[in-house]
Motif scaffolding. Structure first.
Motif, PDB file in Angstrom:
ATOM      1  N   SER A 175       0.821  -1.195   0.000  1.00 57.83           N
ATOM      2  CA  SER A 175       0.000   0.000   0.000  1.00 57.83           C
ATOM      3  C   SER A 175       0.853   1.240   0.000  1.00 57.83           C
ATOM      4  N   GLY A 176       1.908   1.207   0.795  1.00 56.19           N
ATOM      5  CA  GLY A 176       2.799   2.364   0.834  1.00 56.19           C
ATOM      6  C   GLY A 176       3.461   2.582  -0.495  1.00 56.19           C
ATOM      7  N   SER A 177       3.840   1.508  -1.159  1.00 56.38           N
ATOM      8  CA  SER A 177       4.471   1.654  -2.467  1.00 56.38           C
ATOM      9  C   SER A 177       3.499   2.238  -3.463  1.00 56.38           C
ATOM     10  N   SER A 178       2.223   1.801  -3.394  1.00 52.43           N
ATOM     11  CA  SER A 178       1.223   2.318  -4.310  1.00 52.43           C
ATOM     12  C   SER A 178       1.005   3.793  -4.088  1.00 52.43           C
ATOM     13  N   ASP A 179       0.901   4.229  -2.850  1.00 51.91           N
ATOM     14  CA  ASP A 179       0.702   5.649  -2.568  1.00 51.91           C
ATOM     15  C   ASP A 179       1.895   6.446  -3.043  1.00 51.91           C
ATOM     16  N   SER A 180       3.078   5.903  -2.813  1.00 54.66           N
ATOM     17  CA  SER A 180       4.274   6.626  -3.216  1.00 54.66           C
ATOM     18  C   SER A 180       4.324   6.771  -4.727  1.00 54.66           C
ATOM     19  N   GLY A 181       3.907   5.716  -5.436  1.00 54.55           N
ATOM     20  CA  GLY A 181       3.950   5.770  -6.890  1.00 54.55           C
ATOM     21  C   GLY A 181       3.003   6.810  -7.437  1.00 54.55           C
ATOM     22  N   SER A 182       1.865   7.035  -6.781  1.00 55.59           N
ATOM     23  CA  SER A 182       0.887   7.979  -7.302  1.00 55.59           C
ATOM     24  C   SER A 182       1.332   9.413  -7.135  1.00 55.59           C
ATOM     25  N   THR A 183       2.331   9.663  -6.309  1.00 54.81           N
ATOM     26  CA  THR A 183       2.732  11.039  -6.051  1.00 54.81           C
ATOM     27  C   THR A 183       4.115  11.357  -6.584  1.00 54.81           C
ATOM     28  N   THR A 184       4.864  10.337  -6.958  1.00 52.21           N
ATOM     29  CA  THR A 184       6.236  10.601  -7.394  1.00 52.21           C
ATOM     30  C   THR A 184       6.503  10.156  -8.826  1.00 52.21           C
ATOM     31  N   SER A 185       5.472   9.694  -9.493  1.00 52.28           N
ATOM     32  CA  SER A 185       5.701   9.181 -10.844  1.00 52.28           C
ATOM     33  C   SER A 185       5.835  10.289 -11.873  1.00 52.28           C
ATOM     34  N   GLY A 186       5.661  11.539 -11.506  1.00 52.19           N
ATOM     35  CA  GLY A 186       5.855  12.655 -12.431  1.00 52.19           C
ATOM     36  C   GLY A 186       4.550  13.157 -13.006  1.00 52.19           C
ATOM     37  N   SER A 187       4.668  14.082 -13.930  1.00 55.57           N
ATOM     38  CA  SER A 187       3.493  14.779 -14.447  1.00 55.57           C
ATOM     39  C   SER A 187       2.599  13.888 -15.295  1.00 55.57           C
ATOM     40  N   ASN A 188       3.142  12.840 -15.913  1.00 46.39           N
ATOM     41  CA  ASN A 188       2.328  12.001 -16.777  1.00 46.39           C
ATOM     42  C   ASN A 188       1.223  11.287 -16.032  1.00 46.39           C
ATOM     43  N   ASN A 189       1.389  11.049 -14.727  1.00 42.29           N
ATOM     44  CA  ASN A 189       0.345  10.381 -13.942  1.00 42.29           C
ATOM     45  C   ASN A 189      -0.290  11.324 -12.927  1.00 42.29           C
ATOM     46  N   GLU A 190      -0.178  12.610 -13.178  1.00 41.93           N
ATOM     47  CA  GLU A 190      -0.699  13.590 -12.221  1.00 41.93           C
ATOM     48  C   GLU A 190      -2.214  13.485 -12.128  1.00 41.93           C
ATOM     49  N   THR A 191      -2.728  13.475 -10.913  1.00 44.50           N
ATOM     50  CA  THR A 191      -4.177  13.368 -10.685  1.00 44.50           C
ATOM     51  C   THR A 191      -4.738  14.567  -9.950  1.00 44.50           C
ATOM     52  N   GLN A 192      -3.880  15.436  -9.458  1.00 40.50           N
ATOM     53  CA  GLN A 192      -4.365  16.591  -8.706  1.00 40.50           C
ATOM     54  C   GLN A 192      -5.047  17.566  -9.640  1.00 40.50           C
ATOM     55  N   ALA A 193      -6.250  18.008  -9.299  1.00 38.14           N
ATOM     56  CA  ALA A 193      -7.005  18.938 -10.133  1.00 38.14           C
ATOM     57  C   ALA A 193      -6.390  20.320 -10.061  1.00 38.14           C
ATOM     58  N   PRO A 194      -6.349  21.062 -11.183  1.00 43.03           N
ATOM     59  CA  PRO A 194      -5.807  22.414 -11.164  1.00 43.03           C
ATOM     60  C   PRO A 194      -6.724  23.356 -10.403  1.00 43.03           C
ATOM     61  N   SER A 195      -6.185  24.479 -10.004  1.00 42.80           N
ATOM     62  CA  SER A 195      -6.982  25.462  -9.264  1.00 42.80           C
ATOM     63  C   SER A 195      -6.627  26.857  -9.754  1.00 42.80           C
ATOM     64  N   GLY A 196      -7.460  27.826  -9.398  1.00 44.20           N
ATOM     65  CA  GLY A 196      -7.191  29.215  -9.736  1.00 44.20           C
ATOM     66  C   GLY A 196      -7.200  29.460 -11.231  1.00 44.20           C
ATOM     67  N   SER A 197      -6.218  30.258 -11.696  1.00 46.07           N
ATOM     68  CA  SER A 197      -6.134  30.599 -13.120  1.00 46.07           C
ATOM     69  C   SER A 197      -5.929  29.359 -13.979  1.00 46.07           C
ATOM     70  N   ALA A 198      -5.126  28.414 -13.461  1.00 43.81           N
ATOM     71  CA  ALA A 198      -4.888  27.193 -14.224  1.00 43.81           C
ATOM     72  C   ALA A 198      -6.190  26.444 -14.470  1.00 43.81           C
ATOM     73  N   ALA A 199      -7.061  26.413 -13.455  1.00 46.35           N
ATOM     74  CA  ALA A 199      -8.348  25.720 -13.602  1.00 46.35           C
ATOM     75  C   ALA A 199      -9.194  26.386 -14.683  1.00 46.35           C
ATOM     76  N   ALA A 200      -9.195  27.719 -14.720  1.00 46.86           N
ATOM     77  CA  ALA A 200      -9.969  28.436 -15.735  1.00 46.86           C
ATOM     78  C   ALA A 200      -9.426  28.168 -17.139  1.00 46.86           C
ATOM     79  N   ILE A 201      -8.098  28.145 -17.258  1.00 50.12           N
ATOM     80  CA  ILE A 201      -7.476  27.895 -18.564  1.00 50.12           C
ATOM     81  C   ILE A 201      -7.805  26.492 -19.051  1.00 50.12           C
ATOM     82  N   VAL A 202      -7.641  25.505 -18.151  1.00 49.46           N
ATOM     83  CA  VAL A 202      -7.902  24.114 -18.518  1.00 49.46           C
ATOM     84  C   VAL A 202      -9.372  23.911 -18.864  1.00 49.46           C
ATOM     85  N   ALA A 203     -10.263  24.487 -18.066  1.00 53.66           N
ATOM     86  CA  ALA A 203     -11.696  24.315 -18.301  1.00 53.66           C
ATOM     87  C   ALA A 203     -12.097  24.896 -19.660  1.00 53.66           C
ATOM     88  N   PHE A 204     -11.560  26.077 -19.976  1.00 51.37           N
ATOM     89  CA  PHE A 204     -11.898  26.699 -21.262  1.00 51.37           C
ATOM     90  C   PHE A 204     -11.380  25.841 -22.419  1.00 51.37           C
TER      91      PHE A 204
END
Length: 312
Positions: A175-204
């Motif tokens: 489980s620890g390895s899985s959690d670590s992989g989800s946060t350190t695998s780099g931008s290609n596996n990024e799951t965090q939603a954008p916020s602020g100006s980035a969120a507006a740009i992505v949504a548009f």
């Protein structure tokens, strides 16, 4: 005997008698006769008559004269007619020459127009064939990318299933390895939603997926690559230049392994890019690709960019 000698005269004897007879037949058209009678010898000689026939006025044929006059008039009329016909023929020849010259000029103009139209059609056909070739290459490239992505996804899903099984069995290390992989695998596996100006740009940007690609398009239903990026940033209240190489020259450079939603991806060199798109997270980007695909959302692996810049 007389002393006066008789000298004979050498003059011709006078005609003591002469007669002239003229008979004219003017009305009847007959020959007249002029009779000249004179004495050939002395006065005592017998008269001698000489007859000479001469033509008279009556000998001229009135009908022949009229015929000659008529023939002369007919000849004059024929000459005038010939001159008129010659004038008409010359005018007709001049008119025909002008019409032929005009027809030739019109034929030359039509031939030139046909050549220009043929050249234009050939150029269009050539451009169309070239575009079809490029589209076919892009489709083939996308198909290869999809196949590769599908293979990668299948492999990742298999690995993920194995980790889930290990986690379900109570292995805290898995489980620890899985959690670590989800946060350190780099931008290609990024799951965090954008916020602020980035969120507006992505949504548009994502809202325009499916719109048409038109060169020079700035919306609202058709775009080119830089027009879409400019409009997306405008939705967040940020002004960007209109041209792709100006957009990629702004901000700071970031590596493709450290991307954040809202970053601008570019193809080519930073100061000479020919295509731009918006990174939307999760290893994907949204861009107005070409007239065949329009605005699409693709994985970075589908067409790997040359670099990225960060404006936010």
């Amino acid at each position: 005997m007389s002393h006066t000698a008789h000298i004979p005269s050498h003059r011709k004897p006078r005609r003591s008698a002469s007669k002239l007879a003229l008979r004219a037949g003017v009305a009847g058209g007959v020959l007249g006769t002029i009779a000249v009678a004179g004495a050939a010898g002395p006065a005592s000689a017998e008269p001698v008559t000489e007859t000479i026939e001469m033509p008279t006025l009556g000998s001229l044929d009135t009908a022949g004269l009229a015929s000659a006059v008529a023939a002369s008039a007919e000849a004059s009329q024929q000459e005038a007619l010939d001159q008129s016909l010659e004038s008409q023929e010359n005018a007709a020849l001049q008119k025909a020459a002008k019409e032929a010259k005009k027809a030739k000029a019109e034929a030359d103009r039509k031939a030139e127009a046909e050549r220009a139209e043929k050249a234009r059609a050939e150029a269009e056909a050539k451009a169309k064939a070239e575009q079809e070739r490029k589209d076919a290459e892009e489709r083939a490239s996308r198909d290869r990318a999809r196949t590769q992505l599908s293979t990668t996804s299948t492999s990742d899903n298999s690995s993920s299933g194995s980790n889930v099984s290990d986690s379900g069995s109570g292995s805290s290390s898995s489980s620890g390895s899985s959690d670590s992989g989800s946060t350190t695998s780099g931008s290609n596996n990024e799951t965090q939603a954008p916020s602020g100006s980035a969120a507006a740009i992505v949504a548009f940007a994502r809202a325009q997926v499916g719109d048409a690609y038109v060169r020079g398009g700035t919306g609202p239903n058709s775009w080119d690559c830089s027009g879409l990026v400019q409009a997306a940033y405008a939705a967040a209240g940020i002004d960007l230049p209109r041209i792709s190489y100006d957009q990629s020259s702004m901000g700071t450079s970031v590596s493709l392994s450290n991307l954040q939603p809202g970053d601008i991806l570019y193809w080519g060199s930073r100061s000479g890019s020919y295509h731009v798109a918006i990174y939307v997270g999760g290893g994907k980007y949204v861009g107005a690709q070409n007239s065949s695909t329009g605005v699409v959302e693709h994985s970075l692996d589908w067409d790997t960019p040359s670099g990225a810049v960060r404006i936010l």
